[in-house]
Structures are given as structure tokens and as C-alpha cells.
Design a protein around this motif. Structure first.
Motif, PDB file in Angstrom:
ATOM      1  N   ASN A  58       0.879  -1.162   0.000  1.00 39.52           N
ATOM      2  CA  ASN A  58       0.000   0.000   0.000  1.00 39.52           C
ATOM      3  C   ASN A  58       0.916   1.212   0.000  1.00 39.52           C
ATOM      4  O   ASN A  58       1.743   1.369   0.912  1.00 39.52           O
ATOM      5  CB  ASN A  58      -0.888  -0.018   1.254  1.00 39.52           C
ATOM      6  CG  ASN A  58      -1.862   1.156   1.263  1.00 39.52           C
ATOM      7  OD1 ASN A  58      -1.659   2.168   0.589  1.00 39.52           O
ATOM      8  ND2 ASN A  58      -2.921   1.022   2.036  1.00 39.52           N
ATOM      9  N   ARG A  60       0.566   4.041   0.870  1.00 40.35           N
ATOM     10  CA  ARG A  60       0.444   4.880   2.067  1.00 40.35           C
ATOM     11  C   ARG A  60       1.167   4.265   3.263  1.00 40.35           C
ATOM     12  O   ARG A  60       1.222   4.880   4.327  1.00 40.35           O
ATOM     13  CB  ARG A  60      -1.032   5.128   2.380  1.00 40.35           C
ATOM     14  CG  ARG A  60      -1.711   5.979   1.312  1.00 40.35           C
ATOM     15  CD  ARG A  60      -3.166   6.187   1.606  1.00 40.35           C
ATOM     16  NE  ARG A  60      -3.375   6.836   2.899  1.00 40.35           N
ATOM     17  CZ  ARG A  60      -4.579   7.064   3.409  1.00 40.35           C
ATOM     18  NH1 ARG A  60      -5.658   6.706   2.721  1.00 40.35           N
ATOM     19  NH2 ARG A  60      -4.699   7.647   4.580  1.00 40.35           N
ATOM     20  N   ASP A  61       1.703   3.081   3.090  1.00 41.82           N
ATOM     21  CA  ASP A  61       2.433   2.388   4.156  1.00 41.82           C
ATOM     22  C   ASP A  61       3.894   2.250   3.708  1.00 41.82           C
ATOM     23  O   ASP A  61       4.243   1.356   2.939  1.00 41.82           O
ATOM     24  CB  ASP A  61       1.790   1.014   4.371  1.00 41.82           C
ATOM     25  CG  ASP A  61       2.611   0.140   5.313  1.00 41.82           C
ATOM     26  OD1 ASP A  61       3.563   0.641   5.942  1.00 41.82           O
ATOM     27  OD2 ASP A  61       2.298  -1.063   5.387  1.00 41.82           O
ATOM     28  N   GLU A  91     -11.993   9.425  -2.496  1.00 42.97           N
ATOM     29  CA  GLU A  91     -12.172  10.242  -1.276  1.00 42.97           C
ATOM     30  C   GLU A  91     -11.189  11.412  -1.210  1.00 42.97           C
ATOM     31  O   GLU A  91     -11.353  12.317  -0.393  1.00 42.97           O
ATOM     32  CB  GLU A  91     -12.036   9.352  -0.030  1.00 42.97           C
ATOM     33  CG  GLU A  91     -10.602   8.966   0.267  1.00 42.97           C
ATOM     34  CD  GLU A  91     -10.452   7.667   1.074  1.00 42.97           C
ATOM     35  OE1 GLU A  91     -11.166   6.699   0.792  1.00 42.97           O
ATOM     36  OE2 GLU A  91      -9.592   7.663   1.967  1.00 42.97           O
ATOM     37  N   PHE A  92     -10.140  11.399  -2.042  1.00 48.22           N
ATOM     38  CA  PHE A  92      -9.187  12.520  -2.059  1.00 48.22           C
ATOM     39  C   PHE A  92      -9.778  13.717  -2.823  1.00 48.22           C
ATOM     40  O   PHE A  92      -9.196  14.786  -2.836  1.00 48.22           O
ATOM     41  CB  PHE A  92      -7.876  12.143  -2.771  1.00 48.22           C
ATOM     42  CG  PHE A  92      -7.091  11.028  -2.128  1.00 48.22           C
ATOM     43  CD1 PHE A  92      -7.397  10.550  -0.869  1.00 48.22           C
ATOM     44  CD2 PHE A  92      -6.016  10.458  -2.795  1.00 48.22           C
ATOM     45  CE1 PHE A  92      -6.664   9.523  -0.290  1.00 48.22           C
ATOM     46  CE2 PHE A  92      -5.267   9.436  -2.226  1.00 48.22           C
ATOM     47  CZ  PHE A  92      -5.601   8.963  -0.970  1.00 48.22           C
ATOM     48  N   ASP A 102      -7.705  17.006   8.100  1.00 45.86           N
ATOM     49  CA  ASP A 102      -7.593  15.541   8.153  1.00 45.86           C
ATOM     50  C   ASP A 102      -7.777  14.894   6.780  1.00 45.86           C
ATOM     51  O   ASP A 102      -7.251  13.814   6.524  1.00 45.86           O
ATOM     52  CB  ASP A 102      -8.637  14.959   9.121  1.00 45.86           C
ATOM     53  CG  ASP A 102      -8.147  15.004  10.561  1.00 45.86           C
ATOM     54  OD1 ASP A 102      -6.976  15.372  10.772  1.00 45.86           O
ATOM     55  OD2 ASP A 102      -8.944  14.677  11.463  1.00 45.86           O
ATOM     56  N   ASP A 103      -8.559  15.562   5.917  1.00 46.15           N
ATOM     57  CA  ASP A 103      -8.796  15.003   4.577  1.00 46.15           C
ATOM     58  C   ASP A 103      -7.538  15.025   3.716  1.00 46.15           C
ATOM     59  O   ASP A 103      -7.499  14.395   2.650  1.00 46.15           O
ATOM     60  CB  ASP A 103      -9.901  15.786   3.853  1.00 46.15           C
ATOM     61  CG  ASP A 103     -11.240  15.647   4.552  1.00 46.15           C
ATOM     62  OD1 ASP A 103     -11.533  14.549   5.055  1.00 46.15           O
ATOM     63  OD2 ASP A 103     -11.984  16.654   4.597  1.00 46.15           O
ATOM     64  N   GLY A 106      -4.411  11.533   3.740  1.00 48.57           N
ATOM     65  CA  GLY A 106      -4.320  10.460   2.736  1.00 48.57           C
ATOM     66  C   GLY A 106      -3.634  10.927   1.462  1.00 48.57           C
ATOM     67  O   GLY A 106      -2.665  10.297   1.001  1.00 48.57           O
ATOM     68  N   GLU A 109       0.125  11.419   2.085  1.00 52.80           N
ATOM     69  CA  GLU A 109       0.826  10.132   2.215  1.00 52.80           C
ATOM     70  C   GLU A 109       1.000   9.492   0.836  1.00 52.80           C
ATOM     71  O   GLU A 109       2.047   8.938   0.518  1.00 52.80           O
ATOM     72  CB  GLU A 109       0.019   9.177   3.109  1.00 52.80           C
ATOM     73  CG  GLU A 109       0.058   9.521   4.569  1.00 52.80           C
ATOM     74  CD  GLU A 109      -0.814   8.600   5.415  1.00 52.80           C
ATOM     75  OE1 GLU A 109      -0.702   8.672   6.648  1.00 52.80           O
ATOM     76  OE2 GLU A 109      -1.612   7.815   4.865  1.00 52.80           O
ATOM     77  N   PHE A 110      -0.060   9.577   0.046  1.00 51.68           N
ATOM     78  CA  PHE A 110      -0.132   8.898  -1.250  1.00 51.68           C
ATOM     79  C   PHE A 110       0.798   9.533  -2.292  1.00 51.68           C
ATOM     80  O   PHE A 110       1.456   8.829  -3.052  1.00 51.68           O
ATOM     81  CB  PHE A 110      -1.583   9.007  -1.726  1.00 51.68           C
ATOM     82  CG  PHE A 110      -1.973   8.194  -2.906  1.00 51.68           C
ATOM     83  CD1 PHE A 110      -2.490   6.916  -2.747  1.00 51.68           C
ATOM     84  CD2 PHE A 110      -1.889   8.713  -4.195  1.00 51.68           C
ATOM     85  CE1 PHE A 110      -2.898   6.165  -3.837  1.00 51.68           C
ATOM     86  CE2 PHE A 110      -2.282   7.970  -5.280  1.00 51.68           C
ATOM     87  CZ  PHE A 110      -2.786   6.690  -5.116  1.00 51.68           C
TER      88      PHE A 110
END
Ligand SMILES: NC(=O)c1ccc[n+]([C@@H]2O[C@H](COP(=O)([O-])OP(=O)(O)OC[C@H]3O[C@@H](n4cnc5c(N)ncnc54)[C@H](OP(=O)(O)O)[C@@H]3O)[C@@H](O)[C@H]2O)c1
Length: 221
Positions: A58, A60-61, A91-92, A102-103, A106, A109-110
Motif C-alpha cells: 500500500n 500509504r504504508d 475520497e481525495f 484531516d482530509d 491520505g 501520504e499517497f
């Protein structure tokens, strides 16, 4: 044999780029979140005579992303080309006034932490080869922020800045960093936006290099 690592490798652009580079003798490391889907794409490529293997991560990880790139480099051959092309999550993409801090976690990170993690993982190997290519694939909001796609607009700006800086820093080392902007939907009817045409463009970015940022087509067609 050297390897192209395609981070965000699906049945669209990912498969087309895998075929284009595979045809030239590259091994292909396919990286995304579903081993089943990756195995299907790798089997298709193998049936065409291309060495390909799927690695789950992922983006994001960072730990999973690093582990996938390490395994690909060890098992398939040195990573000479890195393509960063995961498809951003729906959702982005929210209107600006509905987007709170907070939005943006993601998207950042991505599109920022992910590419920085991947670049740092592959650059030492590229240095040892004496050559390399890092290609960032983005939509139009990387160039012109879109009021309804706030997360990608903000995060792609960071990715673009990082890519430009990396381009300038690595050019003297024969490592080319490129960004391809795809203004509208892939496979939406424009010949320039067919996955095979885009894969050809990406092959040319690798072989002929040129400026940091190029466009698959005019922004305002
Ligand atoms: N599709 C379009 O219309 C369009 C338009 C303009 C620009 N682009 C750009 O083109 C690239 C994608 O091309 P494509 O749409 O043809 O896609 P694709 O190569 O068919 O697939 C991209 C893959 O990204 C993977 N992905 C998504 N989130 C991920 C995550 N968090 N971690 C790891 N992998 C992830 C997905 O696999 P999993 O879900 O299995 O993880 C998906 O299969 C992106 O750079 C995108 O910004 C696309």
C-alpha cells in the motif's frame, strides 16, 4: 536484465507500460494492494514472454512499499526505472470548502511521502548502474488545481515540487526524473490517451529524456 518497478500497476496504464518495457527486455515488478489482481496481470505478461512478478504494497504504508521494492530488486534484477502511478482514491477528491486538514492526510501520504520513500529506495541502485529513470504520472490537477479535487490538487503540487527538485539534483548523475501529465481520462476516446499510446510516450521519456514535465495532450482540448 534490469527491472521497471510500476508502483500502482493495474490493468490500464500499468499493464500497457509493463508490455512496452517488457518488450525491450526489462523485467517488470508490479506493485499494488491486491496479490490476486497482480498475479493475473503477471500471468498475462508471462504468457507473452515477459518476466513479471507482483508485489503487494500500500503506497500509504512506507514499510510495505520499501519491502516490495527491496524484494523486486533482489528477485528480478536492479531497478533501473521507477514509475509512480497509483490511481488516487475518490475520497481525495472533494470540493475545497468541504475539505478539512484531516482530509489531506491520505493524499499527502499517497503523493508526497510515497514517492519520496520510493525514490530513496531506488536511487542507490540506479547510481550503481550509472543510469536510471523515475517517472511520475499525474492528472491535470498537478498543474491547475481543480476546485472539486482538493486533495489531489494540494498533494500533486507537493509531488510536482519534489519531482522537479529531484530532476535537478539527479541530472548530473545520469538519472532522469520526468513527470507526465495526463489531462483527461485514460481510454476516454482520445488516441493520445489510449494506454498503449501513453506507454509509448513513457518509453520515449525513458529513452530520449528531455524536460522534467511533459503533457500527453493540451490541457484545454
Ligand atoms: N484513469 C484515468 O482516467 C487517469 C487520468 C489521468 C491521470 N491518471 C493517472 O494514471 C495513473 C493510473 O493509470 P490507470 O488509471 O490506467 O491505472 P492502472 O494502471 O490500471 O491501475 C492503477 C493501480 O493503482 C493501484 N493503487 C491505488 N491505490 C493504491 C495504493 N494505496 N497502494 C498501492 N496501489 C494502489 C490500484 O490497484 P489496487 O486497488 O489493487 O491497489 C490500481 O490498479 C495514475 O498516476 C493516475 O493519476 C489516470
Amino acid at each position: 536484465m534490469t527491472t521497471i518497478a510500476i508502483v500502482g500497476a493495474g490493468a490500464g496504464l500499468g499493464l500497457a507500460v509493463a508490455r512496452r518495457f517488457g518488450r525491450e527486455g526489462f523485467a517488470v515488478a508490479l506493485i499494488s494492494r491486491s496479490q490476486d489482481r497482480l498475479d493475473g496481470i503477471a500471468a498475462t505478461l508471462s504468457s507473452e514472454g515477459i518476466t513479471a512478478k507482483g508485489y503487494v504494497a500500500n503506497v500509504r504504508d512506507p514499510a510495505s512499499l520499501t519491502a516490495a521494492l527491496v524484494a523486486a530488486d533482489e528477485q528480478l534484477g536492479r531497478i533501473e526505472v521507477l514509475q509512480w502511478s497509483p490511481l488516487p482514491a475518490k475520497e481525495f477528491m472533494r470540493p475545497v470548502l468541504e475539505t478539512v486538514a484531516d482530509d489531506l492526510v491520505g493524499p499527502v501520504e499517497f503523493s508526497v511521502y510515497g514517492p519520496v520513500t520510493a525514490a530513496h529506495q531506488v536511487i542507490p541502485g540506479m547510481r550503481s548502474l550509472g543510469r536510471g529513470t523515475i517517472i511520475l504520472i499525474n492528472g491535470a490537477s498537478a498543474v491547475r488545481p481543480g476546485a472539486k479535487v482538493t486533495g489531489t490538487s494540494v498533494a500533486f503540487a507537493g509531488e510536482s515540487a519534489y519531482g522537479q527538485l529531484l530532476h535537478d539534483a539527479l541530472a548530473p548523475e545520469n538519472i532522469h526524473v520526468a513527470q507526465l501529465i495526463i489531462p483527461r481520462g485514460i481510454g476516454g476516446g482520445e488516441p493520445s490517451h489510449e494506454p498503449t499510446a501513453l506507454a509509448e510516450r513513457i518509453w520515449t521519456l525513458h529513452t530520449e529524456r528531455g524536460a522534467f514535465r511533459t503533457f500527453a495532450a493540451d490541457l484545454d482540448n
